[in-house]
Design a protein around this motif. Structure first.
Motif, short mmCIF file in Angstrom:
data_model
loop_
_atom_site.label_atom_id
_atom_site.label_comp_id
_atom_site.label_asym_id
_atom_site.label_seq_id
_atom_site.Cartn_x
_atom_site.Cartn_y
_atom_site.Cartn_z
N LEU A 117 4.28 -5.84 -8.94
CA LEU A 117 4.61 -5.86 -7.37
C LEU A 117 4.04 -4.18 -6.95
O LEU A 117 4.19 -3.22 -7.82
N HIS A 118 4.14 -3.98 -5.93
CA HIS A 118 3.87 -2.56 -5.41
C HIS A 118 4.97 -1.46 -5.65
O HIS A 118 4.60 -0.43 -5.77
N ASP A 119 6.18 -2.12 -6.00
CA ASP A 119 7.16 -1.27 -6.52
C ASP A 119 7.36 -1.00 -8.03
O ASP A 119 8.29 -0.31 -8.61
N GLY A 120 6.33 -1.58 -8.83
CA GLY A 120 6.41 -1.53 -10.07
C GLY A 120 6.89 -2.58 -10.99
O GLY A 120 6.82 -2.96 -12.19
N ALA A 121 7.56 -3.42 -10.07
CA ALA A 121 8.29 -4.66 -10.79
C ALA A 121 7.19 -5.79 -11.03
O ALA A 121 6.25 -5.76 -10.75
#
Length: 235
Positions: free
Chosen positions: A136-140
């Motif tokens: 995901l965009h946040d690195g998750a």
């Protein structure tokens, strides 16, 4: 390694005044990369709930602050786009969302909307065992079965407790999107056209609005949302 960051060189998305002082706190390692805003800045400079790092640490030790349903242990934990902040004793909940200037701001939401968070699929890769990993965009990272119909650019809603996918929004013409960067950050509309640019150039998205003139931006700057995303902003 220094724990401080010069205010003049912080990312444009950080909600801090750049000329009031020379230094501010530096974001620690974690989600959102360099764009992540330290939790301490949110608690102290944005909300005014604490006056110092010591008070912020105390609030975290008492589990009075939740980020995406979890109790953080570090006041330098990066906070970024679409994170959910909850303050248990105050019964207050916020979604981190870019304002029209591109700076991250806090949008009040109700308790039900705080149970999950939005994530944009940034990468999709094959992993051992036949599964597919979505980043995901946040690195998750989230693992899904091979053949599951998820694509880069789609958005997912992740339950904060179970971490399961509870909704999937496809990136396509007709999708409702919000711009999260650029001159149209914070604006919402429907995708009219997606123009694929040959070579290494950015794809271009044309967005129409019922109550505006519409706008054009690059593909990386838009995130697919649904109507509940905007309706949940009013308590």
């Amino acid at each position: 390694m220094t724990r401080h960051q010069k205010r003049l060189s912080v990312p444009k998305s950080w909600p801090v005044e750049r000329k009031t002082a020379t230094w501010t706190v530096k974001a620690g390692a974690g989600p959102h990369g360099e764009a992540g805003v330290p939790l301490l800045i949110v608690l102290r400079d944005v909300l005014g709930y604490v006056d110092s790092r010591k008070e912020a640490n105390y609030a975290l030790n008492e589990n009075g602050v939740l980020v995406n349903g979890d109790a953080p242990s570090d006041v330098e934990r990066p906070i970024g786009m679409f994170d959910i902040l909850s303050f248990v004793e105050r019964d207050e909940h916020y979604r981190v969302f870019p304002d029209e200037g591109g700076r991250l701001s806090l949008t009040p939401i109700d308790a039900d909307a705080a149970d999950s968070r939005l994530g944009k699929i940034a990468r999709k890769t094959q992993v051992s065992g036949g599964d597919v990993q979505l980043t995901l965009h946040d690195g998750a990272n989230i693992r899904v079965d091979e053949g599951t119909d998820y694509a880069t650019g789609d958005s997912l809603v992740i339950d904060n407790e179970s971490k399961d996918i509870v909704a999937h929004f496809v990136y396509e013409e007709g999708a409702l999107v919000t711009a999260v960067a650029g001159s149209h950050a914070g604006e919402i509309g429907e995708i009219d056209t997606i123009t694929v640019t040959p070579g290494s150039g950015d794809n271009v998205v044309t967005v129409s609005q019922d109550d505006g003139d519409g706008f054009e931006t690059i593909e990386n700057y838009v995130v697919v949302i649904d109507e509940n995303f905007t309706e949940g902003d009013d308590e």
